[in-house]
Design a protein around this motif. Sequence first.
Motif, PDB file in Angstrom:
ATOM      1  N   TYR A 293       0.836  -1.201   0.000  1.00 25.90           N
ATOM      2  CA  TYR A 293       0.000   0.000   0.000  1.00 25.90           C
ATOM      3  C   TYR A 293       0.870   1.250   0.000  1.00 25.90           C
ATOM      4  N   ARG A 295       0.207   5.789  -0.810  1.00 27.20           N
ATOM      5  CA  ARG A 295      -0.834   6.812  -0.813  1.00 27.20           C
ATOM      6  C   ARG A 295      -1.745   6.624  -2.029  1.00 27.20           C
ATOM      7  N   GLN A 296      -3.011   6.305  -1.768  1.00 25.32           N
ATOM      8  CA  GLN A 296      -4.028   6.155  -2.809  1.00 25.32           C
ATOM      9  C   GLN A 296      -3.671   5.086  -3.847  1.00 25.32           C
ATOM     10  N   LYS A 320      -4.881   2.161  -8.684  1.00 25.99           N
ATOM     11  CA  LYS A 320      -5.091   3.529  -8.230  1.00 25.99           C
ATOM     12  C   LYS A 320      -6.392   3.562  -7.428  1.00 25.99           C
ATOM     13  N   LEU A 321      -6.279   3.542  -6.117  1.00 30.35           N
ATOM     14  CA  LEU A 321      -7.460   3.368  -5.280  1.00 30.35           C
ATOM     15  C   LEU A 321      -8.425   4.545  -5.378  1.00 30.35           C
ATOM     16  N   ASP A 322      -7.900   5.744  -5.623  1.00 30.23           N
ATOM     17  CA  ASP A 322      -8.811   6.887  -5.739  1.00 30.23           C
ATOM     18  C   ASP A 322      -9.676   6.751  -6.996  1.00 30.23           C
ATOM     19  N   ARG A 323      -9.125   6.189  -8.070  1.00 31.49           N
ATOM     20  CA  ARG A 323      -9.913   5.990  -9.285  1.00 31.49           C
ATOM     21  C   ARG A 323     -10.866   4.801  -9.135  1.00 31.49           C
ATOM     22  N   GLY A 325     -12.235   3.883  -6.547  1.00 30.19           N
ATOM     23  CA  GLY A 325     -13.317   4.275  -5.649  1.00 30.19           C
ATOM     24  C   GLY A 325     -14.478   4.957  -6.334  1.00 30.19           C
ATOM     25  N   THR A 326     -14.259   5.436  -7.553  1.00 28.60           N
ATOM     26  CA  THR A 326     -15.346   6.136  -8.236  1.00 28.60           C
ATOM     27  C   THR A 326     -16.347   5.198  -8.885  1.00 28.60           C
ATOM     28  N   ASP A 331     -15.228  -1.250  -1.553  1.00 26.94           N
ATOM     29  CA  ASP A 331     -14.651  -0.070  -0.924  1.00 26.94           C
ATOM     30  C   ASP A 331     -13.296  -0.464  -0.338  1.00 26.94           C
ATOM     31  N   HIS A 333     -11.104   1.515   0.950  1.00 29.15           N
ATOM     32  CA  HIS A 333     -10.623   2.472   1.943  1.00 29.15           C
ATOM     33  C   HIS A 333     -11.254   2.281   3.316  1.00 29.15           C
ATOM     34  N   HIS A 334     -12.522   1.868   3.361  1.00 32.38           N
ATOM     35  CA  HIS A 334     -13.280   1.984   4.612  1.00 32.38           C
ATOM     36  C   HIS A 334     -13.879   0.675   5.086  1.00 32.38           C
TER      37      HIS A 334
END
Length: 343
Positions: A293, A295-296, A320-323, A325-326, A331, A333-334
Amino acid sequence: MTDSPARQAPDRNLALDLVRVTEAAAMSAGRWVGRGDKTGADRAAVDAMRAMTDTLPISGVVVIGEGEKDEAPMLHNGERIGTPNAAPFDVAVDPIDGTTLTAKGMGNAISVLAVSPAGTMYDPSAVFYMDKLVTGPEAADTVDIEAPVAHNVRAVAKAKGSEPEDVTVCMLDRPRHSRLAEDVRATGARIRLVSDGDVAGAVMAAREGTGIDLLLGIGGTPEGVIAACALKCLGGVIQARLSPRDEEERERALSAGHDLDRVLTTNDLVAGEDAFFVATGVTDGQLLRGVRYERQAATTESLVMRARSGTVRLVISEHKLDRLGTYSVVDYHHHLDERKISA
């Protein structure tokens, strides 16, 4: 001039569809590494795997589900996954092979998924454990689970052009294996004891470069069927005999029509040649690296195998976890229980 044989157009390879499932389970479970909660890790992996299996382009039925032995969260036997009216497949899942390894932050925990055409997977529901022998293609035709340990160690050594002292045998670290361990040591062979995760052990025994030459001992029957899918791809062999834990389980097995003296082979456990096996590392091990892991972002390492072609792929994926996530159904992250990890 003779005509060359007709070549078929390549059919659909499910490999990348399947590996997305184990990647999701591994990334979810990876957040729980070293937290001492194997049930929480398993639940995270199961939830991610269930969400992703529903996106698969197959009509699958879970033949080998995980969790019944210890009442963990599970994808249960008989559960339907994938896409209705698609090609029918048997499915074997192990969201985490090595929940204890994950909870303790130890090596060789993996997330596993295997599929084969409907009706080709052995259903071991009456018996939870089996005695197993696994090795790679070199010695596949010379080992025999009914022979003494010394025979099999020598057979593996001879097939590999080495001596018994060069052979390393993997087995689960269990009191039931104390006599087996003595027999292995008497041959001069070395032993690699593992506390959990005999799917990984079986794959290592069949795959070059892992340092493991032979797997012996009693482990989970579901894991044996999953390993058989890998052996179909790798060309090694698994031999197994059902091993009831007590008289009640023995009677249940006999009532279900199982022959407890029968040696089950790779083809008995998984018939046909159109099987797939995928595994993604959760923690670092000899077989695969665990989830990394940043950052993001997360990096995963997976084995992707197909029996029909014999192709074995090592897939390293950067996520790319931020992408993700869309749009992802998982999920990343949470999923940790904030009540358990509050400062």
